[in-house]
Design a protein around this motif. Structure first.
Motif, PDB file in Angstrom:
ATOM      1  N   THR A 131     -10.611 -19.736  -6.675  1.00  0.00           N
ATOM      2  CA  THR A 131      -9.429 -18.943  -7.026  1.00  0.00           C
ATOM      3  C   THR A 131      -8.816 -19.478  -8.316  1.00  0.00           C
ATOM      4  N   PRO A 132      -8.741 -18.657  -9.351  1.00  0.00           N
ATOM      5  CA  PRO A 132      -8.222 -19.143 -10.648  1.00  0.00           C
ATOM      6  C   PRO A 132      -6.733 -19.483 -10.566  1.00  0.00           C
ATOM      7  N   ARG A 133      -6.305 -20.386 -11.424  1.00  0.00           N
ATOM      8  CA  ARG A 133      -4.900 -20.790 -11.459  1.00  0.00           C
ATOM      9  C   ARG A 133      -3.988 -19.637 -11.887  1.00  0.00           C
ATOM     10  N   SER A 134      -4.581 -18.623 -12.498  1.00  0.00           N
ATOM     11  CA  SER A 134      -3.790 -17.457 -12.899  1.00  0.00           C
ATOM     12  C   SER A 134      -3.344 -16.625 -11.704  1.00  0.00           C
ATOM     13  N   ARG A 135      -3.852 -16.974 -10.499  1.00  0.00           N
ATOM     14  CA  ARG A 135      -3.449 -16.286  -9.259  1.00  0.00           C
ATOM     15  C   ARG A 135      -2.811 -17.315  -8.321  1.00  0.00           C
ATOM     16  N   PRO A 136      -1.622 -17.784  -8.628  1.00  0.00           N
ATOM     17  CA  PRO A 136      -1.015 -18.890  -7.856  1.00  0.00           C
ATOM     18  C   PRO A 136      -0.776 -18.542  -6.390  1.00  0.00           C
ATOM     19  N   LEU A 137      -0.421 -17.284  -6.063  1.00  0.00           N
ATOM     20  CA  LEU A 137      -0.170 -16.921  -4.671  1.00  0.00           C
ATOM     21  C   LEU A 137      -1.458 -16.966  -3.851  1.00  0.00           C
ATOM     22  N   VAL A 184       1.082 -17.076  12.264  1.00  0.00           N
ATOM     23  CA  VAL A 184       2.235 -17.669  11.583  1.00  0.00           C
ATOM     24  C   VAL A 184       2.030 -17.695  10.074  1.00  0.00           C
ATOM     25  N   ARG A 185       1.002 -16.963   9.634  1.00  0.00           N
ATOM     26  CA  ARG A 185       0.687 -16.806   8.211  1.00  0.00           C
ATOM     27  C   ARG A 185       0.479 -18.161   7.512  1.00  0.00           C
ATOM     28  N   PHE A 186      -0.162 -19.073   8.241  1.00  0.00           N
ATOM     29  CA  PHE A 186      -0.586 -20.372   7.707  1.00  0.00           C
ATOM     30  C   PHE A 186       0.593 -21.167   7.124  1.00  0.00           C
ATOM     31  N   TRP A 187       1.718 -21.109   7.821  1.00  0.00           N
ATOM     32  CA  TRP A 187       2.899 -21.851   7.372  1.00  0.00           C
ATOM     33  C   TRP A 187       2.614 -23.335   7.307  1.00  0.00           C
ATOM     34  N   ILE A 188       3.034 -23.960   6.235  1.00  0.00           N
ATOM     35  CA  ILE A 188       2.954 -25.421   6.123  1.00  0.00           C
ATOM     36  C   ILE A 188       4.299 -25.931   5.589  1.00  0.00           C
ATOM     37  N   PRO A 189       4.671 -27.168   5.943  1.00  0.00           N
ATOM     38  CA  PRO A 189       5.948 -27.718   5.481  1.00  0.00           C
ATOM     39  C   PRO A 189       6.053 -27.688   3.956  1.00  0.00           C
ATOM     40  N   SER A 194       2.291 -17.847   3.895  1.00  0.00           N
ATOM     41  CA  SER A 194       1.735 -16.836   3.003  1.00  0.00           C
ATOM     42  C   SER A 194       2.368 -15.486   3.312  1.00  0.00           C
ATOM     43  N   SER A 195       2.407 -14.633   2.333  1.00  0.00           N
ATOM     44  CA  SER A 195       2.829 -13.262   2.545  1.00  0.00           C
ATOM     45  C   SER A 195       1.609 -12.422   2.899  1.00  0.00           C
ATOM     46  N   VAL A 196       1.801 -11.442   3.775  1.00  0.00           N
ATOM     47  CA  VAL A 196       0.691 -10.554   4.104  1.00  0.00           C
ATOM     48  C   VAL A 196       0.207  -9.835   2.854  1.00  0.00           C
ATOM     49  N   ALA A 197       1.107  -9.647   1.893  1.00  0.00           N
ATOM     50  CA  ALA A 197       0.727  -9.014   0.627  1.00  0.00           C
ATOM     51  C   ALA A 197      -0.272  -9.873  -0.151  1.00  0.00           C
ATOM     52  N   ASP A 198      -0.301 -11.184   0.150  1.00  0.00           N
ATOM     53  CA  ASP A 198      -1.277 -12.065  -0.508  1.00  0.00           C
ATOM     54  C   ASP A 198      -2.685 -11.839   0.023  1.00  0.00           C
ATOM     55  N   TRP A 199      -2.791 -11.228   1.189  1.00  0.00           N
ATOM     56  CA  TRP A 199      -4.101 -11.005   1.794  1.00  0.00           C
ATOM     57  C   TRP A 199      -4.654  -9.661   1.325  1.00  0.00           C
ATOM     58  N   ARG A 270      -6.656   3.327   3.905  1.00  0.00           N
ATOM     59  CA  ARG A 270      -5.463   4.004   3.383  1.00  0.00           C
ATOM     60  C   ARG A 270      -4.189   3.176   3.564  1.00  0.00           C
ATOM     61  N   SER A 271      -4.276   2.108   4.345  1.00  0.00           N
ATOM     62  CA  SER A 271      -3.080   1.348   4.694  1.00  0.00           C
ATOM     63  C   SER A 271      -2.460   0.667   3.470  1.00  0.00           C
ATOM     64  N   SER A 272      -1.132   0.634   3.433  1.00  0.00           N
ATOM     65  CA  SER A 272      -0.436  -0.080   2.367  1.00  0.00           C
ATOM     66  C   SER A 272      -0.463  -1.590   2.587  1.00  0.00           C
ATOM     67  N   GLU A 273      -0.741  -2.010   3.845  1.00  0.00           N
ATOM     68  CA  GLU A 273      -0.873  -3.433   4.174  1.00  0.00           C
ATOM     69  C   GLU A 273      -2.170  -3.650   4.954  1.00  0.00           C
ATOM     70  N   PRO A 274      -3.308  -3.525   4.273  1.00  0.00           N
ATOM     71  CA  PRO A 274      -4.579  -3.673   4.989  1.00  0.00           C
ATOM     72  C   PRO A 274      -4.779  -5.054   5.591  1.00  0.00           C
ATOM     73  N   GLY A 275      -4.189  -6.076   4.954  1.00  0.00           N
ATOM     74  CA  GLY A 275      -4.319  -7.427   5.499  1.00  0.00           C
ATOM     75  C   GLY A 275      -3.688  -7.560   6.867  1.00  0.00           C
ATOM     76  N   ARG A 276      -2.525  -6.917   7.058  1.00  0.00           N
ATOM     77  CA  ARG A 276      -1.849  -6.993   8.355  1.00  0.00           C
ATOM     78  C   ARG A 276      -2.664  -6.283   9.431  1.00  0.00           C
TER      79      ARG A 276
END
Length: 396
Positions: A131-137, A184-189, A194-199, A270-276
């Motif tokens: 994953t390139p650094r230009s995609r930080p999320l 839990v969307r891979f929550w870490i301290p 992560s946001s579902v939009a990141d998926w 067609r979903s706006s949130e295919p990751g979810r």
């Protein structure tokens, strides 16, 4: 694809264009044909409460390593040589994993744990590096996933070094960590979740990948049926059993593929949130579907080998439990994108529950005929009810 804004190793996602499953992915899946066979045979050989618990844990591990790989190859492009080499390395790990399944709670537990942890952590580190650094999320998402899988790997290895019930406990903790992590969307301290939009995924590809795993499981069932029947005398009773168990597999195929698989693919595309939707419908809800097919394959072998007499507990549990798991999974899977529960599937679940009260007094052959008849009725009912174009009238 050097101009791909997602990164050189990533799929180029084109709106309204389905990314096909590549030959490298299909080649990788061959390992899991063997894994499914190992699981069903191990369940047949260890059909005790403890054995069922152990095999369930092994099944959950096999499914999870496969579905996580499907997420990775949805993001990355298997047509790229480094990604192909990753899949081939995963095949080696998958073969070690699969061959260790029958003795995973005996002498090969450490091998199973090492193979599993290496596959899970290794491919996620590869995603992180790709994953390139230009995609930080997206890069942070890969880091979060790596953190969770690295934590579970500690318990996998510790369980491989442990013995007896302690191994079961440690591996259960490892699985719990991994199964909770997407929820839990891979929550870490410090860095949060992560946001579902990141998926960002290609929904049609994910739907096709999971449909192919259903084919793998059904194919294993057909292989078991054919191999078992080939060793039997061709009596009338055995021929009826052979036709019945094959019809049961066809009914499962019909229930999943005739309408549901394509509708799910269109919905996620067609979903706006295919990751979810992919997390719910394809990552979690496909587990009981696959498990139901595997348990039904165990019942098929038992019925073919002993069609007469009264059904013992092992035959009743597998013959009823397999279709129950399958219908339970499909009704929830279809609800995830249709928004209503299939009446046909609910009726099938109730009918199987009623049949369970009388199953021990039936012969394995009669029990198989009745469960297959229920599955055929469900398939026909759904096909007829969904011919209407009005969703309000569907399956009523």
């Amino acid at each position: 694809m050097t101009d791909n804004p997602h990164g050189a190793m990533f799929r180029a996602i084109v709106p309204h264009q389905h990314s096909r499953v590549t030959y490298a992915e299909l080649f990788f899946d061959l390992v899991f044909v063997f894994a499914v066979t190992q699981i069903s045979h191990t369940l047949l050989a260890h059909f005790t409460p403890l054995g069922v618990l152990q095999v369930t844990l092994l099944f959950l591990a096999v499914w999870w390593v496969w579905v996580f790989t499907s997420w990775i190859t949805n993001w990355l492009n298997p047509e790229k040589t480094p990604v192909r080499l990753l899949l081939f390395a995963m095949m080696l790990g998958g073969l070690v994993l699969s061959t260790s399944i029958p003795a995973a709670f005996d002498g090969r537990g450490l091998w199973f744990a090492i193979a599993y942890a290496a596959m899970q952590v290794g491919k996620t580190v590869f995603l992180w590096i790709s994953t390139p650094r230009s995609r930080p999320l997206a890069r942070m998402n890969a880091i979060r996933i790596t953190a969770w899988l690295s934590m579970s790997a500690i318990f996998w290895i510790a369980g491989g070094l442990a013995q007896g019930e302690l191994r079961l406990v440690l591996w259960a903790i490892a699985l719990a960590i991994e199964y909770v992590s997407p929820a839990v969307r891979f929550w870490i301290p410090r860095f949060g979740a992560s946001s579902v939009a990141d998926w960002v995924i290609e929904g049609g590809h994910m739907a096709e990948r999971c449909a192919l795993f259903v084919i793998i499981a059904l194919g294993e069932s057909v292989v078991v049926t054919g191999a078992t029947f080939a060793e039997l005398a061709w009596s009338a009773e055995n021929l009826i059993a052979f036709v019945t168990v094959l019809a049961g597999s066809i009914a499962m195929w019909w229930i999943y593929f005739h309408i549901g698989a394509e509708a799910g693919s269109e919905q996620i595309s067609r979903s706006s949130e295919p990751g979810r939707l992919a997390r719910l419908a394809y990552t979690y809800l496909h587990m009981p579907i696959i498990a139901g097919i595997i348990v039904s394959a165990v019942a098929d072998e038992l019925v073919l080998k002993h069609p007469g007499g009264h059904s013992d507990l092992k035959t009743v549990i597998s013959a009823i439990g397999g279709p129950l798991l399958f219908l339970f999974g499909t009704i929830l899977f279809k609800h995830s994108f249709r928004g209503f529960l299939q009446l046909s599937h609910g009726a099938g679940i109730i009918a199987l529950g009623v049949l369970a009260w009388f199953a021990s007094g039936l012969s394995p052959l009669v029990l198989s005929v009745l469960t297959t008849a229920i599955m055929i009725v469900v398939a026909v009912w759904e096909s007829i009810s969904l011919q209407s174009d009005d969703p309000a009238e569907q399956d009523q």
